[in-house]
Design a protein around this motif. Structure first.
Motif, mmCIF file in Angstrom:
data_model
loop_
_atom_site.group_PDB
_atom_site.id
_atom_site.type_symbol
_atom_site.label_atom_id
_atom_site.label_comp_id
_atom_site.label_asym_id
_atom_site.label_seq_id
_atom_site.Cartn_x
_atom_site.Cartn_y
_atom_site.Cartn_z
ATOM 1 N N PHE A 208 -3.375 23.681 -11.575
ATOM 2 C CA PHE A 208 -4.614 22.890 -11.560
ATOM 3 C C PHE A 208 -5.207 22.816 -10.149
ATOM 4 C CE2 PHE A 208 -2.258 21.284 -15.296
ATOM 5 C CZ PHE A 208 -3.164 21.737 -16.258
ATOM 6 N N LEU B 66 -7.391 25.753 -9.912
ATOM 7 C CA LEU B 66 -8.697 25.518 -10.525
ATOM 8 C C LEU B 66 -9.645 24.816 -9.552
ATOM 9 C CD1 LEU B 66 -8.384 24.369 -14.256
ATOM 10 C CD2 LEU B 66 -9.696 26.279 -13.343
ATOM 11 N N THR B 67 -9.097 23.859 -8.796
ATOM 12 C CA THR B 67 -9.902 23.152 -7.802
ATOM 13 C C THR B 67 -10.414 24.106 -6.733
ATOM 14 O OG1 THR B 67 -8.597 21.131 -8.147
ATOM 15 C CG2 THR B 67 -9.929 21.240 -6.141
ATOM 16 N N TYR C 45 -13.130 26.194 -8.087
ATOM 17 C CA TYR C 45 -14.339 25.389 -8.210
ATOM 18 C C TYR C 45 -15.079 25.280 -6.878
ATOM 19 C CZ TYR C 45 -17.169 21.260 -9.393
ATOM 20 O OH TYR C 45 -18.201 20.384 -9.611
ATOM 21 N N THR D 205 -9.430 20.291 -15.616
ATOM 22 C CA THR D 205 -8.647 19.795 -14.480
ATOM 23 C C THR D 205 -8.188 18.361 -14.715
ATOM 24 O OG1 THR D 205 -9.892 21.229 -12.973
ATOM 25 C CG2 THR D 205 -8.652 19.420 -11.988
ATOM 26 N N TRP D 206 -9.084 17.520 -15.226
ATOM 27 C CA TRP D 206 -8.707 16.126 -15.491
ATOM 28 C C TRP D 206 -7.686 16.030 -16.617
ATOM 29 C CZ3 TRP D 206 -9.854 11.225 -13.550
ATOM 30 C CH2 TRP D 206 -10.643 11.215 -12.402
ATOM 31 N N ILE E 31 -14.661 23.146 -16.232
ATOM 32 C CA ILE E 31 -13.610 23.156 -15.214
ATOM 33 C C ILE E 31 -13.195 21.731 -14.860
ATOM 34 C CG2 ILE E 31 -13.094 23.730 -12.807
ATOM 35 C CD1 ILE E 31 -14.689 26.242 -13.114
ATOM 36 N N THR F 46 -6.366 13.287 -5.876
ATOM 37 C CA THR F 46 -7.789 13.186 -6.216
ATOM 38 C C THR F 46 -8.620 12.890 -4.974
ATOM 39 O OG1 THR F 46 -7.259 12.414 -8.451
ATOM 40 C CG2 THR F 46 -9.480 11.968 -7.642
#
Length: 271
Positions: A105, A108-109, A112, A137-138, A133, A49
């Motif tokens: 995932f 996805l980041t 984004y 993701t979370w 999104i 994160t």
């Protein structure tokens, strides 16, 4: 006070606070599914994160040529590099199934943050897409990864946890969107930009209510304690929603609101 404020600003700007929230949510998932003694996923989520959020935030700043955080940027870059090494170390501790899920995932980041298609903006700037999104993701990092790592098969309870986590994150993002409604680009078409602040608050209350209703559909290990803590966190977020407005300071959402999952987790640890 000046020194304390600088430390607090660095703590927030370097994404350590939001990373601690991710660690707390992974730990909550493990607790509710009876997973003990495995910190690899939680620490992978924490350091990942830090890296992911700093990449998203400071890539955007570089694109906008903003310079107001230049003094602390070197320290944040150094912290991100150390976090990247730690993230990679804990990534190696994970099973292959978890690694593959993590890559999904991570993709996805990237979607984004980076514009993958010629003459197209990144997904962060697609109208109305950002909040979905972020939520997905979370859910992936804080629900799917720890359950895949523990070898827990897909079930109705897993689906319910994923839905609840999505509703939780969605509600939290609504508060951020209300606070930032004056500053967000109108092209983003955030929820309060589309339906107004008051309707956004009502939507948030409805989502939190649905989150609590879903608690009664669990098939295994259903008892009062999980419902009590989810009621506690939903009530707290509802209060943040009620008092949210575009004149709130940056600490309202970026520090106090994001402290809610951490507080929730600490209460469980203590009791």
């Amino acid at each position: 006070m000046v020194v304390f404020k600088k430390i607090l600003d660095f703590y927030i700007n370097s994404s350590l606070h939001v990373a601690l929230s991710a660690f707390a949510l992974v730990s909550m998932t493990q607790y509710f599914f009876g997973i003990d003694g495995d910190f690899s996923v939680a620490l992978f989520a924490f350091f990942g994160t830090v890296v992911g959020y700093n990449f998203v935030k400071y890539d955007a700043i570089a694109r906008l040529n903003r310079t107001e955080i230049k003094k602390e940027l070197k320290a944040i870059v150094f912290l991100s590099f150390i976090s990247l090494l730690a993230c990679f170390y804990f990534f190696l501790q994970l099973s292959w199934a978890t690694k593959l899920s993590a890559f999904a995932f991570f993709g996805l980041t990237l979607l984004y943050t980076l514009p993958f298609f010629p003459n197209k903006q990144n997904a962060r700037n697609w109208k109305g897409v950002k909040i979905y999104i972020v939520g997905i993701t979370w859910v992936g990092v804080t629900v799917i990864l720890p359950l895949v790592e523990a070898g827990i098969p897909f079930s109705m309870d897993v689906l319910l946890m994923a839905m609840q986590r999505f509703l939780l994150v969605f509600s939290i993002v609504l508060v951020f969107d209300i606070v930032d409604v004056k500053h967000d680009d109108i092209q983003l078409q955030t929820v309060p930009q589309k339906i107004g602040v008051e309707l956004t608050k009502r939507l948030g209350y409805l989502l939190l209510f649905l989150l609590l209703i879903l608690e009664f559909f669990y098939t295994n290990n259903h008892h009062f304690l999980p419902f009590f803590f989810k009621l506690l966190v939903c009530g707290t977020i509802a209060i943040f929603l009620f008092f949210a407005n575009e004149n709130r300071s940056r600490y309202y959402a970026s520090f106090w609101l994001e402290s809610v999952p951490i507080l929730w987790w600490l209460v469980l640890v203590v009791f």
